[in-house]
Design a protein around this motif. Structure first.
Motif, PDB file in Angstrom:
ATOM      1  N   LYS A  20       0.839  -1.205   0.000  1.00  0.00           N
ATOM      2  CA  LYS A  20       0.000   0.000   0.000  1.00  0.00           C
ATOM      3  C   LYS A  20       0.876   1.258   0.000  1.00  0.00           C
ATOM      4  N   GLN A  21       1.950   1.243   0.786  1.00  0.00           N
ATOM      5  CA  GLN A  21       2.861   2.387   0.819  1.00  0.00           C
ATOM      6  C   GLN A  21       3.539   2.588  -0.531  1.00  0.00           C
ATOM      7  N   ARG A  22       3.967   1.510  -1.163  1.00  0.00           N
ATOM      8  CA  ARG A  22       4.604   1.600  -2.484  1.00  0.00           C
ATOM      9  C   ARG A  22       3.630   2.175  -3.506  1.00  0.00           C
ATOM     10  N   TYR A  23       2.376   1.750  -3.428  1.00  0.00           N
ATOM     11  CA  TYR A  23       1.346   2.259  -4.326  1.00  0.00           C
ATOM     12  C   TYR A  23       1.170   3.767  -4.113  1.00  0.00           C
ATOM     13  N   GLY A  24       1.170   4.198  -2.861  1.00  0.00           N
ATOM     14  CA  GLY A  24       1.038   5.621  -2.548  1.00  0.00           C
ATOM     15  C   GLY A  24       2.198   6.446  -3.078  1.00  0.00           C
ATOM     16  N   VAL A  25       3.414   5.918  -2.964  1.00  0.00           N
ATOM     17  CA  VAL A  25       4.597   6.613  -3.478  1.00  0.00           C
ATOM     18  C   VAL A  25       4.496   6.766  -4.994  1.00  0.00           C
ATOM     19  N   LEU A  26       4.091   5.709  -5.672  1.00  0.00           N
ATOM     20  CA  LEU A  26       3.962   5.767  -7.126  1.00  0.00           C
ATOM     21  C   LEU A  26       2.876   6.746  -7.556  1.00  0.00           C
ATOM     22  N   MET A  93       8.999   8.164 -20.604  1.00  0.00           N
ATOM     23  CA  MET A  93       9.410   6.817 -20.215  1.00  0.00           C
ATOM     24  C   MET A  93       9.100   6.575 -18.742  1.00  0.00           C
ATOM     25  N   ARG A  94       9.359   7.569 -17.901  1.00  0.00           N
ATOM     26  CA  ARG A  94       9.076   7.427 -16.468  1.00  0.00           C
ATOM     27  C   ARG A  94       7.583   7.206 -16.239  1.00  0.00           C
ATOM     28  N   LEU A  95       6.758   7.930 -16.991  1.00  0.00           N
ATOM     29  CA  LEU A  95       5.311   7.753 -16.894  1.00  0.00           C
ATOM     30  C   LEU A  95       4.919   6.326 -17.247  1.00  0.00           C
ATOM     31  N   HIS A  96       5.487   5.813 -18.307  1.00  0.00           N
ATOM     32  CA  HIS A  96       5.199   4.440 -18.728  1.00  0.00           C
ATOM     33  C   HIS A  96       5.568   3.448 -17.627  1.00  0.00           C
ATOM     34  N   LEU A  97       6.752   3.618 -17.035  1.00  0.00           N
ATOM     35  CA  LEU A  97       7.199   2.700 -15.987  1.00  0.00           C
ATOM     36  C   LEU A  97       6.331   2.781 -14.737  1.00  0.00           C
ATOM     37  N   ILE A  98       5.905   3.990 -14.376  1.00  0.00           N
ATOM     38  CA  ILE A  98       5.035   4.145 -13.205  1.00  0.00           C
ATOM     39  C   ILE A  98       3.709   3.440 -13.439  1.00  0.00           C
ATOM     40  N   LEU A  99       3.120   3.647 -14.606  1.00  0.00           N
ATOM     41  CA  LEU A  99       1.831   3.014 -14.899  1.00  0.00           C
ATOM     42  C   LEU A  99       1.955   1.496 -14.961  1.00  0.00           C
ATOM     43  N   CYS A 100       3.054   0.984 -15.491  1.00  0.00           N
ATOM     44  CA  CYS A 100       3.273  -0.468 -15.509  1.00  0.00           C
ATOM     45  C   CYS A 100       3.415  -1.016 -14.092  1.00  0.00           C
ATOM     46  N   GLU A 101       4.155  -0.308 -13.248  1.00  0.00           N
ATOM     47  CA  GLU A 101       4.345  -0.785 -11.875  1.00  0.00           C
ATOM     48  C   GLU A 101       3.041  -0.704 -11.080  1.00  0.00           C
ATOM     49  N   LEU A 102       2.253   0.333 -11.305  1.00  0.00           N
ATOM     50  CA  LEU A 102       0.944   0.409 -10.649  1.00  0.00           C
ATOM     51  C   LEU A 102       0.085  -0.788 -11.044  1.00  0.00           C
ATOM     52  N   GLN A 103       0.140  -1.175 -12.322  1.00  0.00           N
ATOM     53  CA  GLN A 103      -0.618  -2.350 -12.767  1.00  0.00           C
ATOM     54  C   GLN A 103      -0.073  -3.625 -12.131  1.00  0.00           C
TER      55      GLN A 103
END
Length: 121
Positions: A20-26, A93-103
């Motif tokens: 949950k914390q990781r999700y909040g950071v992202l 690219m950073r946006l792409h990586l954030i959205l992939c990690e959120l998924q």
């Protein structure tokens, strides 16, 4: 669900609270990028058959639409810079990586809810 190889053992090792914390950071990073680039269009991102941040960079480069990100990545490779330094200069690219990690986090939560077991509170 399509075949994929999930190499995100780092997420599987996190407790529910840490996840949950990781999700909040992202989400915070996503909001910072929205300040730079404007509102993020919600669209399906193809993460490829391998679930890992390095694989996401590879697949994103294969389908890169803007020359700016490619130019930054090639320049960084030539200058022997770290990938994190490169991504700081390529917001797309950073946006792409954030959205992939959120998924990935959402997939992990769904897997735990589906019976794989909880990892703490």
């Amino acid at each position: 669900m399509a075949f994929s190889l999930n190499l995100r053992v780092d997420l599987a090792r996190l407790t529910d609270t840490q996840l949950k914390q990781r999700y909040g950071v992202l989400r915070g990073e996503l909001h910072q990028l929205e300040k730079i680039q404007g509102p993020v269009q919600s669209m399906t991102r193809w993460r490829g058959p391998i679930r890992h941040p390095r694989a996401y960079v590879f697949w994103a480069m294969c389908g890169i639409s803007g020359i700016r990100e490619l130019d930054v990545l090639v320049s960084a490779f030539a200058a022997n810079m770290a990938l994190t330094d490169v991504l700081a200069h390529a917001p797309g690219m950073r946006l792409h990586l954030i959205l992939c990690e959120l998924q990935d986090i959402q997939d992990e939560v769904q897997g735990r809810a589906g019976g794989r077991g909880r990892r703490g509170t």
